[in-house]
Motif scaffolding. Structure first.
Motif, PDB file in Angstrom:
ATOM      1  N   CYS B   3      48.944  71.315  59.549  1.00  0.00           N
ATOM      2  CA  CYS B   3      50.173  72.115  59.580  1.00  0.00           C
ATOM      3  C   CYS B   3      50.319  72.862  58.240  1.00  0.00           C
ATOM      4  O   CYS B   3      49.953  72.341  57.191  1.00  0.00           O
ATOM      5  CB  CYS B   3      51.364  71.194  59.811  1.00  0.00           C
ATOM      6  SG  CYS B   3      52.963  71.966  59.574  1.00  0.00           S
ATOM      7  N   ASN B   5      52.895  73.389  56.709  1.00  0.00           N
ATOM      8  CA  ASN B   5      54.079  72.893  56.014  1.00  0.00           C
ATOM      9  C   ASN B   5      53.947  71.445  55.534  1.00  0.00           C
ATOM     10  O   ASN B   5      54.541  71.062  54.551  1.00  0.00           O
ATOM     11  CB  ASN B   5      55.276  72.992  56.960  1.00  0.00           C
ATOM     12  CG  ASN B   5      56.363  73.861  56.395  1.00  0.00           C
ATOM     13  OD1 ASN B   5      56.068  74.740  55.586  1.00  0.00           O
ATOM     14  ND2 ASN B   5      57.587  73.628  56.798  1.00  0.00           N
ATOM     15  N   CYS B   6      53.222  70.632  56.311  1.00  0.00           N
ATOM     16  CA  CYS B   6      53.112  69.214  55.990  1.00  0.00           C
ATOM     17  C   CYS B   6      51.704  68.730  56.332  1.00  0.00           C
ATOM     18  O   CYS B   6      50.845  69.534  56.632  1.00  0.00           O
ATOM     19  CB  CYS B   6      54.163  68.407  56.754  1.00  0.00           C
ATOM     20  SG  CYS B   6      53.831  68.335  58.521  1.00  0.00           S
ATOM     21  N   ASN B   8      50.775  66.803  58.887  1.00  0.00           N
ATOM     22  CA  ASN B   8      50.518  66.541  60.310  1.00  0.00           C
ATOM     23  C   ASN B   8      49.493  67.526  60.876  1.00  0.00           C
ATOM     24  O   ASN B   8      49.248  68.591  60.305  1.00  0.00           O
ATOM     25  CB  ASN B   8      51.810  66.660  61.114  1.00  0.00           C
ATOM     26  CG  ASN B   8      52.772  65.526  60.792  1.00  0.00           C
ATOM     27  OD1 ASN B   8      52.360  64.476  60.285  1.00  0.00           O
ATOM     28  ND2 ASN B   8      54.045  65.751  61.040  1.00  0.00           N
ATOM     29  N   CYS B  28      52.875  71.897  62.887  1.00  0.00           N
ATOM     30  CA  CYS B  28      53.013  70.772  63.794  1.00  0.00           C
ATOM     31  C   CYS B  28      54.259  71.029  64.636  1.00  0.00           C
ATOM     32  O   CYS B  28      55.055  71.906  64.312  1.00  0.00           O
ATOM     33  CB  CYS B  28      53.133  69.455  63.028  1.00  0.00           C
ATOM     34  SG  CYS B  28      54.680  69.303  62.114  1.00  0.00           S
ATOM     35  N   CYS B  31      57.636  70.850  62.519  1.00  0.00           N
ATOM     36  CA  CYS B  31      57.886  71.966  61.613  1.00  0.00           C
ATOM     37  C   CYS B  31      58.095  73.260  62.388  1.00  0.00           C
ATOM     38  O   CYS B  31      58.897  74.100  61.987  1.00  0.00           O
ATOM     39  CB  CYS B  31      56.737  72.128  60.624  1.00  0.00           C
ATOM     40  SG  CYS B  31      56.593  70.753  59.481  1.00  0.00           S
TER      41      CYS B  31
HETATM   42 ZN   LIG Z   1      54.367  70.092  59.804  1.00  0.00          ZN
END
Ligand SMILES: [Zn+2]
Ligand SMILES: [Zn+2]
Lengths: 377, 192
Positions: B3, B5-6, B8, B28, B31
């Motif tokens: 992802c 952003n993170c 995952n 993900c 997000c």
């Molecule tokens: Zn994410």
């Protein structure tokens, strides 16, 4: 030589009613390679004219112009000895349905409008569109103004993809000599839908897999096919169920893989494996579950011989078991070709053509049962 | 793929307008939801009003949805927009492939096992056209090569004469000329 006549049963021709309506189509002859399992092979090429809007965006005038350009060249290109041209926007519904059932045009072209999102039926439109068919063999057909301007198809009996590809490519060369195709070096043949761009080629094989259906191993075939980016569909293509245990397996990838590689994968590796798998399942049914198998086959034959009402799907399912019985030598005095032809004759439009009248659903079920009774006597 | 952003696994892939250009983003499920991207069934229109435009203008989502038409690329040949393509799944004309190339490539790669380059049959006419061009270029390169060889032959004759007549200074100059000629980059049909 070109003719505009539609296929119709010849009253002077000897034989049972309906013979003329089906016997000419070459793919029903059951003479090809591995025809115990493979009904037919097909190669389809999608092509568009450069400098024209794609069909769905085109106005009636645009479509008429594209149609004219294609017609002039298709009829002049000597694609085959005799070619029949059918203007679908001018032909009756029953004729269009006959062509769909014979696998010569798509449902979409018969209807003339793209399928709506919710699957609702829209009335047939009069948008200019047509199909050219080689006669009498029906090996070659060219749909004009379907999703793409041109959809060229070669359809033959048995496992014959390499022959279909060679013929399709040769016909394509002839078309290209007089038509300016939309093509880019990077993306190949440019099609209305990006899922066809590149080769624009769809290769498919129609398989009869009743034993894998009985053993349940058909699910494994479906999963394996999905893993290899192949589509598995029913007798009448997209969205149709596998009635009569008939399955179409086709490639989905058209970009980044040459036609020859798709051909080699299907013709030399994947399809032979499925064929072997089905044959093995048939053998094992004949060995370990012979009584149960014979029971199913002869119940099916009995139902077909004595039923008084038959729906198309039910007839297909029974015919599938009878075909299996004939191929395995359980049933005498019936040819595989005769069963293949019945697969087609029990379809609504063919049934009405053979019996020579328009019928509602109930009348068709009566007529269908009577026709099959007569043919399986 | 992770992802954006993170940490995952990314399950949602979208092409969006960011800082004035189209980029591909991977999120993900979680997000994506936070960003206002739905994994399926979200029309581009909805996506633009809920997510892309606020980002561009720095304003919260619900506040000021702007007309999106002007932002969506349009095929200059047929006037079909990428948004219309997203809705119908069909392009408007052959030129749409060029007009939307950057946006289409990721979609094509997804549909065709990662490929975005045609490797199959080429129309005969295109082959001939390409061959014609190469032949012309090849002929040009060949002419240049022949010219150079002729020049070199002439210089070698002059060199021989200079040595014979014991004009050593002239001979040295001619030898330099021959070396310079040989050091010139080779012309090939590809780059010529
Ligand atoms: Zn994410
Ligand atoms: Zn366009």
């Amino acid at each position: 030589m070109a003719t505009r006549k539609n296929p119709s049963p010849d009253p002077d021709q000897p034989g049972r009613p309906g013979d003329a309506a089906v016997s000419s189509a070459e793919w029903l002859t059951n003479e090809g390679e591995s025809c115990d399992v493979v009904l037919s092979s097909r190669v389809r090429l999608a092509r568009n004219l450069a400098g024209h809007l794609f069909v769905h965006r085109a106005s009636r005038d645009d479509r008429e112009r594209a149609l004219q350009t294609c017609r002039d060249w298709i009829l002049g290109a000597r694609l085959c000895d005799r070619i029949m041209w059918v203007d679908l926007h001018e032909s009756p519904q029953l004729e269009r349905n006959l062509l769909v059932e014979r696998h010569l045009i798509s449902k979409q072209l018969a209807k003339g409008k793209p399928a709506t999102a919710n699957g609702a039926m829209s009335p047939p439109s009069e948008e200019p569109r047509a199909v050219a068919v080689s006669i009498p063999d029906e090996r070659l057909s060219v749909m004009v103004n379907e999703e793409d301007h041109l959809r060229l198809q070669i359809l033959r009996a048995g496992l014959s993809l390499s022959d279909c590809w060679a013929r399709a490519s040769a016909a394509d060369d002839r078309l290209e000599a007089g038509l300016d195709y939309a093509f880019s070096k990077r993306l190949g043949y440019l099609t209305a839908c990006p899922t066809n761009v590149g080769t624009g080629m769809r290769m498919s094989v129609m398989l009869h897999l009743p034993a894998l259906k009985v053993t349940g191993d058909i699910e494994k075939v479906k999963r394996a096919a999905a893993d290899m980016n192949l589509a598995v569909r029913g007798f009448y293509g997209e969205g149709s169920d596998a009635v009569g245990d008939l399955y179409q397996i086709s490639n989905q990838t058209t970009l980044g893989k040459p036609e020859g590689a798709v051909l080699a994968d299907l013709q030399d590796a994947i399809i032979p494996e499925v064929i072997q798998y089905e044959r093995h399942a048939r053998k094992s049914l004949m060995g370990k579950r012979r009584a149960a198998l014979e029971d199913q086959v002869f119940r099916a034959l009995g139902a077909l011989r004595y039923a008084r009402l038959l729906a198309a799907d039910e007839a297909m399912q029974l015919l599938s078991l009878v075909r299996l019985g004939v191929v395995l030598g359980l049933i005498d005095g019936l040819s595989v070709q005769a069963v293949n032809q019945l697969f087609l004759l029990v379809q609504p439009a063919h049934l009405q053509r053979v019996l020579g009248k328009e019928m509602d659903q109930e009348q068709r079920r009566i007529g269908r049962a009577a026709l099959i009774r007569e043919r399986l006597k | 793929m992770k992802c954006d952003n993170c940490d995952n696994e990314a399950t949602v892939r979208e092409t969006i307008l960011r800082d004035g250009s189209w980029v591909e983003v991977h999120f993900c499920e979680e997000c994506a939801a936070k960003q206002g991207i739905a994994s399926a069934g979200t029309s581009l229109n909805e996506l633009l009003t809920n997510f892309v435009l606020p980002q561009l203008t720095g304003e919260p989502a619900a506040k000021k949805p702007r007309p999106v038409k002007a932002r969506v690329p349009v095929c200059p040949t047929c006037g079909f927009s990428f948004e219309q393509f997203r809705q119908s799944g069909l392009l408007g004309c052959p030129s749409c492939y060029t007009a939307f190339e950057n946006l289409l490539i990721p979609l094509l790669e997804r549909a065709h096992e990662g490929a975005a380059q045609h490797v199959g049959k080429i129309p005969r006419r295109q082959t001939e056209a390409a061959l014609g061009k190469e032949t012309v270029e090849g002929a040009k390169a060949l002419a240049e090569l022949r010219e150079r060889l002729e020049k070199e032959k002439l210089l070698r004759r002059q060199l021989e004469d200079a040595v014979k007549s014991e004009q050593y200074e002239l001979a040295a100059r001619i030898r330099d000329q021959i070396q310079r000629l040989a050091a010139q980059p080779q012309e090939t049909p590809e780059n010529g």
